[in-house]
Design a protein around this motif. Structure first.
Motif, PDB file in Angstrom:
ATOM      1  N   UNK A 282       0.655  -1.206   0.206  1.00  0.00           N
ATOM      2  CA  UNK A 282      -0.074   0.054  -0.022  1.00  0.00           C
ATOM      3  C   UNK A 282       0.896   0.968  -0.005  1.00  0.00           C
ATOM      4  N   UNK A 283       2.293   1.135   0.022  1.00  0.00           N
ATOM      5  CA  UNK A 283       3.040   2.154   0.115  1.00  0.00           C
ATOM      6  C   UNK A 283       3.228   2.721  -1.205  1.00  0.00           C
ATOM      7  N   UNK A 284       3.649   4.162  -1.144  1.00  0.00           N
ATOM      8  CA  UNK A 284       3.772   4.869  -2.671  1.00  0.00           C
ATOM      9  C   UNK A 284       5.339   4.988  -2.703  1.00  0.00           C
ATOM     10  N   UNK A 285       5.857   4.566  -4.026  1.00  0.00           N
ATOM     11  CA  UNK A 285       7.184   4.626  -4.160  1.00  0.00           C
ATOM     12  C   UNK A 285       7.368   5.841  -4.957  1.00  0.00           C
ATOM     13  N   UNK A 286       6.654   6.826  -5.515  1.00  0.00           N
ATOM     14  CA  UNK A 286       6.977   7.971  -6.213  1.00  0.00           C
ATOM     15  C   UNK A 286       7.702   8.852  -5.319  1.00  0.00           C
ATOM     16  N   UNK A 287       8.627   9.555  -5.990  1.00  0.00           N
ATOM     17  CA  UNK A 287       9.770  10.780  -5.195  1.00  0.00           C
ATOM     18  C   UNK A 287       9.073  11.958  -4.955  1.00  0.00           C
ATOM     19  N   UNK A 288       8.723  12.356  -3.871  1.00  0.00           N
ATOM     20  CA  UNK A 288       7.977  13.598  -3.435  1.00  0.00           C
ATOM     21  C   UNK A 288       8.963  14.674  -3.857  1.00  0.00           C
ATOM     22  N   UNK A 289       8.157  16.030  -4.330  1.00  0.00           N
ATOM     23  CA  UNK A 289       8.844  17.191  -4.590  1.00  0.00           C
ATOM     24  C   UNK A 289       8.424  18.313  -3.855  1.00  0.00           C
ATOM     25  N   UNK A 290       9.104  19.273  -3.302  1.00  0.00           N
ATOM     26  CA  UNK A 290       8.729  20.297  -2.658  1.00  0.00           C
ATOM     27  C   UNK A 290       9.050  21.692  -3.486  1.00  0.00           C
ATOM     28  N   UNK A 291       8.249  22.519  -3.585  1.00  0.00           N
ATOM     29  CA  UNK A 291       8.511  23.766  -4.366  1.00  0.00           C
ATOM     30  C   UNK A 291       8.162  24.930  -3.449  1.00  0.00           C
ATOM     31  N   UNK A 292       9.091  25.555  -3.016  1.00  0.00           N
ATOM     32  CA  UNK A 292       8.797  26.825  -2.311  1.00  0.00           C
ATOM     33  C   UNK A 292       8.048  27.952  -2.845  1.00  0.00           C
ATOM     34  N   UNK A 293       7.050  28.429  -2.367  1.00  0.00           N
ATOM     35  CA  UNK A 293       6.049  29.586  -2.645  1.00  0.00           C
ATOM     36  C   UNK A 293       6.892  30.807  -2.876  1.00  0.00           C
ATOM     37  N   UNK A 294       7.073  31.493  -3.870  1.00  0.00           N
ATOM     38  CA  UNK A 294       7.434  32.906  -4.192  1.00  0.00           C
ATOM     39  C   UNK A 294       6.973  33.913  -2.897  1.00  0.00           C
ATOM     40  N   UNK A 295       5.940  33.868  -2.719  1.00  0.00           N
ATOM     41  CA  UNK A 295       5.193  34.695  -1.806  1.00  0.00           C
ATOM     42  C   UNK A 295       4.352  34.071  -0.899  1.00  0.00           C
ATOM     43  N   UNK A 296       4.246  34.351   0.361  1.00  0.00           N
ATOM     44  CA  UNK A 296       3.518  34.099   1.364  1.00  0.00           C
ATOM     45  C   UNK A 296       2.644  35.082   1.860  1.00  0.00           C
ATOM     46  N   UNK A 297       1.883  34.680   2.830  1.00  0.00           N
ATOM     47  CA  UNK A 297       0.851  35.696   3.553  1.00  0.00           C
ATOM     48  C   UNK A 297       1.484  36.615   4.198  1.00  0.00           C
TER      49      UNK A 297
END
Length: 526
Positions: free
Chosen positions: A331-346
């Motif tokens: 049931x586990x996922x083998x895909x590689x996660x990706x993190x993309x930083x937002x340019x602007x936050x609140x």
């Protein structure tokens, strides 16, 4: 009065058949355990080989076998009888191993592995035999490489005592965290100064000494407590003596190899003295001779069929964790996660290219990570996300290797640590706090200090506890939700009067939903 030859020869006949049946079954089941859980057994031996702290593990099994051999006369008076209830305890140990393996906790899987070996004795031979060798079975747990969790606290205690003793000796000391400065130079308490090696060795040998030299439970417990306290205090004195030797010799002594020699020689002398004093109150072992008219218990008439039934149940129980692990892994996922930083936050926070500080948390092998700096007006906040998926023993969120700063880091040192309650959206959570100091003594970075907050995100649940993070991870994996988890680390310049904490709190209140949403989006893209 003496027994006739025919009487003497008839005594073991009653006993031999149950033992001849039980011993082969026990050896087969023990081989089955070692075969199924061979990776755990291999991990234990590997740690013995690479760590001087746990080299004593190689001696544990021979000592256990010798201790059992000493009880051979007592065992010859016991009739092995399978214990069906012990199968439930064995199933519990197997389940604990499964939980530990799901979240890659070496200590938990290794303790469960040894517990299964011990419980096999209860299941196959019964409670009467187990009681006769309960200490050797318990001593087998010293084979587990366990105890390094105490290292941080031991280091703090060593620093506390050393600084206090130096001040009582008339030497001025300036201390920050585990680093302190005296007129003759700088000192720091590192892992080798914790004394955990002395502590583990002393408790192991002290427990064996107490068992062999005392008969009363009270004296045995008392000596084990002494063997626990003596190495701690001895290590404090060792650290103080080393610093004093360095101070009085102009730092020519008590450094490098001398440091280790003085440490082990001093420890050896203290432990030898402890054993010499303890031997003065030794109690002679009670005579093991028994009457010739011993009434031996009768072996149950259906012992063979019962033993076969129990052995089959044990074989199945030991296999169940691997079946459960196979189902969970599917049931586990083998895909590689990706993190993309937002340019602007609140609330006006914007990403900038210039990093807030030349520092990065020492978190090992994340599946994905993000390390950026956000700025609003004159304030900057560093954000580090370490995301973990398909965790194993080489890549996991909670590990002793994952820290803000390693103790031997040449650039940064953690000088304080603590916790505080912080509002995260609609819930209040505890975060770990720390203060880092730049070790540069000159230039613009001299005395640069960071305020740091750290918290874990486990499948959407926030916690600062290592234990809870592991427990949540095991629970979610069993529920089929995967093992996705992340560490959230925020930091800002300390500034005056708690300014760093205020800046971090403002950042969290404005952007906790964005950070949580980013992690949840990564989690959902499985």
């Amino acid at each position: 009065m003496t027994l006739s030859a025919s009487s003497v020869s008839s005594v073991p006949v009653v006993q031999q058949k149950p033992w001849h049946q039980a011993l082969p079954v026990f050896l087969l089941l023990m081989g089955w355990v070692i075969f199924l859980y061979r990776d755990t057994a291999r991990a234990i031996v590997t740690i013995w080989m690479r760590s001087d702290t746990f080299t004593h593990g190689f001696m544990v099994l021979p000592i256990v076998l010798w201790l059992v051999w000493r009880k051979r006369k007592v065992l010859s008076q016991r009739i092995p009888q399978p214990n069906v209830r012990g199968v439930a305890l064995l199933a519990g140990a197997a389940f604990v191993w499964l939980l530990g393996d799901l979240v890659a906790v070496n200590t938990l899987t290794q303790l469960a592995f040894v517990a299964m070996l011990v419980l096999l004795v209860l299941v196959v031979f019964g409670s009467s035999v187990t009681r006769a060798i309960i200490f050797p079975l318990g001593f087998l747990f010293f084979a587990v490489p366990f105890g390094e969790f105490a290292m941080p606290q031991l280091m703090v205690w060593t620093a506390d005592f050393t600084v206090l003793a130096l001040r009582l000796s008339g030497i001025p000391v300036y201390r920050e965290g585990l680093q302190f400065v005296i007129p003759s130079g700088n000192w720091s308490v590192v892992e080798a100064c914790s004394g955990v090696r002395y502590l583990i060795a002393s408790v192991t040998v002290g427990t064996l000494f107490a068992y062999l030299n005392y008969q009363s439970i009270k004296r045995r417990i008392l000596f084990v407590i002494v063997s626990l306290l003596v190495p701690i205090v001895a290590n404090w004195l060792r650290a103080y003596i080393i610093v004093m030797l360095g101070h009085l010799s102009g730092n020519k002594l008590a450094a490098g190899v001398d440091h280790l020699i003085y440490g082990w020689l001093f420890f050896g002398f203290v432990i030898m003295l402890m054993f010499m004093i303890g031997a003065r109150w030794a109690e002679p072992e009670a005579s093991s001779s028994t009457s010739n008219h011993v009434q031996l218990p009768r072996a149950p008439t259906n012992s063979s069929s019962r033993l076969a039934m129990v052995a089959a149940a044990v074989a199945v129980v030991l296999t169940l964790p691997f079946m459960a692990r196979w189902i969970v892994d599917r049931s586990d996922n083998a895909t590689v996660p990706q993190l993309l930083a937002p340019a602007v936050l609140s609330d006006g926070w914007m990403i900038v290219q210039e990093p807030l500080a030349d520092w990065q948390p020492a978190f090992q092998n994340p599946s994905a990570q993000m390390h950026v700096t956000y700025q609003r007006d004159a304030h900057s906040v560093g954000l580090f996300l370490g995301y973990y998926r398909q965790q194993d023993y080489s890549r996991k969120l909670v590990s002793s290797e994952n820290v803000l700063v390693k103790t031997k880091d040449p650039m940064w040192a953690q000088v304080t640590k603590g916790t505080q309650r912080v509002q995260f959206g609609d819930q209040t959570s505890e975060v770990r706090t720390g203060e880092l100091r730049n070790l540069s003594t000159t230039g613009p970075l001299a005395d640069e200090r960071l305020t740091v907050w750290q918290i874990y995100w486990v499948n959407g649940t926030l916690t600062s506890s290592d234990s809870l993070a592991k427990a949540y991870g095991a629970l979610y994996r069993l529920l089929g939700r995967g093992d996705d988890a992340a560490v959230i680390i925020l930091y800002a310049l300390k500034g005056p009067a708690g300014e760093g904490d205020r800046v971090l709190d403002e950042f969290v209140q404005a952007n906790v939903a964005v950070i949580d949403g980013l992690l949840r989006k990564t989690w959902m893209q499985r």
